[in-house]
Write a protein that holds these residues in place. Structure first.
Motif, PDB file in Angstrom:
ATOM      1  N   SER A   1      49.545  15.354  -5.451  1.00 31.57           N
ATOM      2  CA  SER A   1      48.732  16.551  -5.666  1.00 31.57           C
ATOM      3  C   SER A   1      48.108  17.112  -4.398  1.00 31.57           C
TER       4      SER A   1
ATOM      5  N   ARG B   1      47.833  23.610 -13.598  1.00 32.08           N
ATOM      6  CA  ARG B   1      49.186  24.083 -13.324  1.00 32.08           C
ATOM      7  C   ARG B   1      49.226  25.020 -12.124  1.00 32.08           C
TER       8      ARG B   1
ATOM      9  N   GLY C   1      54.828  25.651  -7.286  1.00 30.36           N
ATOM     10  CA  GLY C   1      54.630  24.206  -7.392  1.00 30.36           C
ATOM     11  C   GLY C   1      54.549  23.546  -6.036  1.00 30.36           C
TER      12      GLY C   1
END
Length: 245
Positions: A194, A157, A174
């Protein structure tokens, strides 16, 4: 919006700084918010809560913890804040730079010198702000220069930022938000949900792997090689980089 903090145990100095700042706002037509503190403890408590100042005018000599020690504490949370020391003597000038001070302002504070100083430091904030990124990391609030950001990846995370000097920073933000912040910078490309890379630091692209200058190898998603290669070449041509075939 520029955020400025004042810290001085002398109420008359804080009042004077507020008056000078109000005049500066009007004459320069700039948006500035400010907060005043009478003690280093009040200031540090506010910073530990997450308040960030672009510029801090900090008295050197105060009861209890002095300004130099306070600045050392601040640097644990924020490496990019522009700290300006307020002092009646230039004897602290050399020591002030050991804690990354931007400048020191001698008392009494005259309007002309105050305006000139703010012009300079605000211009520096604007310059560094356009080519940098402010992150809230585990180590504190950190300013990352974009040309030193090699690539970013999501692990679990957390968002991990890899810098060209080998430093790796962990941030709670994020990837989507990071990409939004970098929209205006065409040298950053999201190659995978990612991974985000700085095109200026790509060493090579082959069908399955992008190799960065640090020799880190990032995966190329299935079926994306041709698209990523073309995007990289278009960017390189715009930058007038030369290719030998």
């Amino acid at each position: 919006m520029i955020q400025i903090g004042f810290c001085d145990d002398d109420l008359s100095i804080l009042s004077e700084l507020r008056v000078l700042l109000d005049r500066y706002r009007v004459e320069r037509n700039v948006e500035i918010t400010s907060a005043a503190f009478q003690s280093p403890l009040e200031l540090l408590t506010e910073i530990e809560r997450g308040t960030r100042f672009d510029i801090l005018l900090l008295d050197v000599m105060m009861p209890g913890e002095n300004g130099i020690d306070t600045a050392r504490e601040i640097r644990r949370y924020d490496q990019s804040m522009k700290i300006i020391f307020l002092t009646s003597s230039a004897e602290f000038a050399v020591e002030s730079y050991t804690v990354g001070a931007y400048f020191y302002q001698l008392k009494p504070i005259w309007q002309e010198s105050f305006f000139r100083l703010l012009d300079s430091v605000i211009a520096e904030c604007a310059k560094s702000g356009s080519m940098s990124l402010i992150l809230r990391c585990k180590s504190g609030i950190t300013r990352v220069e974009l040309d030193k950001l090699e690539y970013c990846e999501v692990l679990g995370r957390a968002l991990w930022l890899h810098l060209t000097d080998g430093t790796v920073l962990e941030s709670g933000g994020g990837m989507d938000h990071l990409c939004e912040q970098l929209t205006e910078h065409d040298n950053f490309l999201r190659i995978h949900r990612s991974y985000l890379v700085n095109l200026d630091h790509i060493k090579s692209i082959v069908p399955k792997t992008i190799t960065m200058d640090s020799l880190a190898e990032l995966p190329v998603p299935r079926g994306k090689y041709a698209e990523l290669k073309d995007l990289y070449l278009e960017y390189a041509f715009r930058r007038k980089q030369v290719f030998l075939t």
